[in-house]
Motif scaffolding. Structure first.
Motif, PDB file in Angstrom:
ATOM      1  N   LEU A 172     -19.468 134.695 -10.859  1.00 59.60           N
ATOM      2  CA  LEU A 172     -20.912 134.598 -10.634  1.00 59.60           C
ATOM      3  C   LEU A 172     -21.756 134.726 -11.901  1.00 59.60           C
ATOM      4  O   LEU A 172     -22.975 134.674 -11.836  1.00 59.60           O
ATOM      5  N   LEU A 173     -21.102 134.907 -13.043  1.00 59.17           N
ATOM      6  CA  LEU A 173     -21.860 135.130 -14.277  1.00 59.17           C
ATOM      7  C   LEU A 173     -21.649 133.995 -15.283  1.00 59.17           C
ATOM      8  O   LEU A 173     -21.570 134.212 -16.483  1.00 59.17           O
ATOM      9  N   LYS A 174     -21.566 132.783 -14.771  1.00 58.81           N
ATOM     10  CA  LYS A 174     -21.231 131.656 -15.640  1.00 58.81           C
ATOM     11  C   LYS A 174     -22.281 131.392 -16.712  1.00 58.81           C
ATOM     12  O   LYS A 174     -21.945 131.113 -17.866  1.00 58.81           O
ATOM     13  N   ALA A 175     -23.542 131.459 -16.359  1.00 62.30           N
ATOM     14  CA  ALA A 175     -24.595 131.204 -17.348  1.00 62.30           C
ATOM     15  C   ALA A 175     -24.513 132.216 -18.485  1.00 62.30           C
ATOM     16  O   ALA A 175     -24.593 131.861 -19.666  1.00 62.30           O
ATOM     17  N   LYS A 176     -24.324 133.454 -18.125  1.00 60.00           N
ATOM     18  CA  LYS A 176     -24.213 134.518 -19.127  1.00 60.00           C
ATOM     19  C   LYS A 176     -22.981 134.314 -20.005  1.00 60.00           C
ATOM     20  O   LYS A 176     -23.025 134.502 -21.227  1.00 60.00           O
ATOM     21  N   ALA A 177     -21.872 133.895 -19.378  1.00 61.21           N
ATOM     22  CA  ALA A 177     -20.631 133.692 -20.115  1.00 61.21           C
ATOM     23  C   ALA A 177     -20.752 132.535 -21.102  1.00 61.21           C
ATOM     24  O   ALA A 177     -20.295 132.634 -22.251  1.00 61.21           O
ATOM     25  N   ILE A 178     -21.378 131.431 -20.673  1.00 62.53           N
ATOM     26  CA  ILE A 178     -21.555 130.288 -21.576  1.00 62.53           C
ATOM     27  C   ILE A 178     -22.449 130.674 -22.747  1.00 62.53           C
ATOM     28  O   ILE A 178     -22.198 130.316 -23.899  1.00 62.53           O
ATOM     29  N   PHE A 179     -23.498 131.443 -22.447  1.00 63.88           N
ATOM     30  CA  PHE A 179     -24.373 131.919 -23.520  1.00 63.88           C
ATOM     31  C   PHE A 179     -23.576 132.782 -24.507  1.00 63.88           C
ATOM     32  O   PHE A 179     -23.737 132.672 -25.724  1.00 63.88           O
ATOM     33  N   ASN A 180     -22.713 133.628 -23.969  1.00 65.19           N
ATOM     34  CA  ASN A 180     -21.899 134.497 -24.811  1.00 65.19           C
ATOM     35  C   ASN A 180     -20.994 133.676 -25.723  1.00 65.19           C
ATOM     36  O   ASN A 180     -20.823 134.000 -26.901  1.00 65.19           O
ATOM     37  N   GLY A 182     -21.590 130.642 -26.837  1.00 68.68           N
ATOM     38  CA  GLY A 182     -22.439 130.090 -27.882  1.00 68.68           C
ATOM     39  C   GLY A 182     -22.783 131.109 -28.943  1.00 68.68           C
ATOM     40  O   GLY A 182     -22.753 130.818 -30.148  1.00 68.68           O
ATOM     41  N   ARG A 183     -23.075 132.312 -28.477  1.00 66.54           N
ATOM     42  CA  ARG A 183     -23.423 133.384 -29.412  1.00 66.54           C
ATOM     43  C   ARG A 183     -22.258 133.755 -30.320  1.00 66.54           C
ATOM     44  O   ARG A 183     -22.426 134.001 -31.515  1.00 66.54           O
ATOM     45  N   ILE A 184     -21.035 133.792 -29.746  1.00 69.09           N
ATOM     46  CA  ILE A 184     -19.846 134.101 -30.543  1.00 69.09           C
ATOM     47  C   ILE A 184     -19.632 133.038 -31.615  1.00 69.09           C
ATOM     48  O   ILE A 184     -19.361 133.349 -32.781  1.00 69.09           O
ATOM     49  N   GLU A 185     -19.746 131.758 -31.213  1.00 69.75           N
ATOM     50  CA  GLU A 185     -19.565 130.681 -32.190  1.00 69.75           C
ATOM     51  C   GLU A 185     -20.649 130.733 -33.260  1.00 69.75           C
ATOM     52  O   GLU A 185     -20.374 130.500 -34.438  1.00 69.75           O
ATOM     53  N   GLU A 186     -21.852 131.066 -32.859  1.00 67.68           N
ATOM     54  CA  GLU A 186     -22.941 131.206 -33.836  1.00 67.68           C
ATOM     55  C   GLU A 186     -22.646 132.341 -34.794  1.00 67.68           C
ATOM     56  O   GLU A 186     -22.856 132.229 -36.004  1.00 67.68           O
ATOM     57  N   GLN A 187     -22.127 133.434 -34.256  1.00 63.15           N
ATOM     58  CA  GLN A 187     -21.817 134.607 -35.069  1.00 63.15           C
ATOM     59  C   GLN A 187     -20.790 134.297 -36.142  1.00 63.15           C
ATOM     60  O   GLN A 187     -20.867 134.809 -37.257  1.00 63.15           O
ATOM     61  N   ARG A 188     -19.818 133.431 -35.807  1.00 63.06           N
ATOM     62  CA  ARG A 188     -18.798 133.126 -36.810  1.00 63.06           C
ATOM     63  C   ARG A 188     -19.077 131.825 -37.567  1.00 63.06           C
ATOM     64  O   ARG A 188     -18.206 131.272 -38.226  1.00 63.06           O
ATOM     65  N   GLY A 189     -20.307 131.343 -37.440  1.00 60.60           N
ATOM     66  CA  GLY A 189     -20.755 130.237 -38.279  1.00 60.60           C
ATOM     67  C   GLY A 189     -20.433 128.855 -37.780  1.00 60.60           C
ATOM     68  O   GLY A 189     -20.676 127.869 -38.478  1.00 60.60           O
ATOM     69  N   ASN A 190     -19.920 128.737 -36.551  1.00 58.34           N
ATOM     70  CA  ASN A 190     -19.619 127.419 -35.975  1.00 58.34           C
ATOM     71  C   ASN A 190     -20.852 126.903 -35.224  1.00 58.34           C
ATOM     72  O   ASN A 190     -20.893 126.883 -33.994  1.00 58.34           O
ATOM     73  N   ILE A 191     -21.852 126.509 -35.998  1.00 54.45           N
ATOM     74  CA  ILE A 191     -23.139 126.141 -35.409  1.00 54.45           C
ATOM     75  C   ILE A 191     -23.030 124.930 -34.486  1.00 54.45           C
ATOM     76  O   ILE A 191     -23.640 124.898 -33.408  1.00 54.45           O
ATOM     77  N   ALA A 192     -22.243 123.928 -34.881  1.00 55.91           N
ATOM     78  CA  ALA A 192     -22.104 122.735 -34.053  1.00 55.91           C
ATOM     79  C   ALA A 192     -21.490 123.093 -32.692  1.00 55.91           C
ATOM     80  O   ALA A 192     -21.940 122.599 -31.645  1.00 55.91           O
ATOM     81  N   LYS A 193     -20.476 123.964 -32.707  1.00 49.20           N
ATOM     82  CA  LYS A 193     -19.842 124.378 -31.456  1.00 49.20           C
ATOM     83  C   LYS A 193     -20.787 125.239 -30.636  1.00 49.20           C
ATOM     84  O   LYS A 193     -20.854 125.120 -29.405  1.00 49.20           O
ATOM     85  N   ALA A 194     -21.519 126.115 -31.308  1.00 45.91           N
ATOM     86  CA  ALA A 194     -22.512 126.949 -30.616  1.00 45.91           C
ATOM     87  C   ALA A 194     -23.543 126.062 -29.930  1.00 45.91           C
ATOM     88  O   ALA A 194     -23.923 126.295 -28.775  1.00 45.91           O
ATOM     89  N   ALA A 195     -23.974 125.017 -30.637  1.00 50.71           N
ATOM     90  CA  ALA A 195     -24.966 124.090 -30.076  1.00 50.71           C
ATOM     91  C   ALA A 195     -24.413 123.375 -28.831  1.00 50.71           C
ATOM     92  O   ALA A 195     -25.156 123.114 -27.878  1.00 50.71           O
ATOM     93  N   TYR A 197     -22.272 124.642 -26.635  1.00 55.44           N
ATOM     94  CA  TYR A 197     -22.350 125.596 -25.525  1.00 55.44           C
ATOM     95  C   TYR A 197     -23.792 125.776 -25.059  1.00 55.44           C
ATOM     96  O   TYR A 197     -24.071 125.805 -23.858  1.00 55.44           O
ATOM     97  N   TYR A 198     -24.706 125.904 -26.020  1.00 49.70           N
ATOM     98  CA  TYR A 198     -26.109 126.100 -25.661  1.00 49.70           C
ATOM     99  C   TYR A 198     -26.659 124.874 -24.920  1.00 49.70           C
ATOM    100  O   TYR A 198     -27.448 125.008 -23.978  1.00 49.70           O
TER     101      TYR A 198
END
Length: 227
Positions: A172-180, A182-195, A197-198
């Protein structure tokens, strides 16, 4: 001027990543105690299973009482929690392939996570998922394992476990999980991958609070010339 502007943008990103990293971990801690609190299963007929859930419910009840008892010192609460942890481990090991075990392993994971023992927490949550793989507890356990992996700086493990959680229709927490993710990929500098997910989050859950956050991150990437 450009250097100052870049520094401001980078500072905002760092602040954002830290802020929502903490928020999501707190939410996971709530999930551990809130999600597992549905320990009573209607229509249980097997005596051993009934006893197992009864033992589990007692542990959760006692833990809540200890943590909210203003007459206990911090050291006394810690000692009580250690005793609950030992009992939860014992209950889990005796029910490693059923719902009782899944709930007990989740309790173990929550306590270990709270103690900063992230490797133990991860292993407990993975055991919870394996104990009752078709239950609603399985995707929550995988999600929690992903959060523990992130604490261990195992970002690949974090992504893999959260993706497993997303594979369940009853999560039931899919939106939160997808955001997470994206945030993880952003944190490790994978901006294209983060984008990616977002964008997925914004497309599939438009209007959700996490989709709105994702949209703001995409705008931020565009302003910074990152996508």
């Amino acid at each position: 001027m450009e250097k100052e502007e870049k520094k401001t943008i980078e500072g905002s990103i760092s602040s954002f990543v830290y802020k929502y990293r903490v928020a999501l971990i707190v939410i996971v801690a709530v999930l551990v105690l809130g999600g597992i609190a549905a320990g009573v299963v209607v229509g249980i007929s097997e005596k051993n299973t009934e006893k197992g859930y009864s033992a589990y419910d007692t542990l959760v009840y006692n833990l809540s009482n200890y943590q909210n008892d203003s007459n206990l010192t911090a050291d006394e609460v810690a000692a009580k929690e250690a005793d609950i942890l030992a009992q939860a481990k014992d209950l889990a090991s005796k029910n490693a392939k059923n719902g009782v075990g899944a709930h007990a392993f989740m309790l173990v994971g929550g306590l270990e996570f709270g103690n900063g023992n992230f490797e133990n927490a991860k292993n407990a949550w993975l055991s919870a998922a394996a104990a009752d793989s078709k239950s609603y507890t399985a995707p929550v356990s995988y999600y929690n394992a992903g959060v523990a992996c992130e604490e261990l700086k195992d970002f690949d493990g974090a992504v893999a476990n959260i993706e497993k959680a997303l594979s369940y229709d009853n999560f039931l927490l899919k939106a939160k999980a997808i955001f997470n993710l994206g945030r993880i990929e952003e944190q490790r500098g994978n901006i294209a991958k983060a984008a990616e997910y977002y964008t997925k989050l914004n497309d599939e859950y438009s209007g959700d609070q996490y989709a709105n956050l994702a949209k703001s991150r995409l705008i931020s990437f565009e302003v910074a010339g990152q996508i």
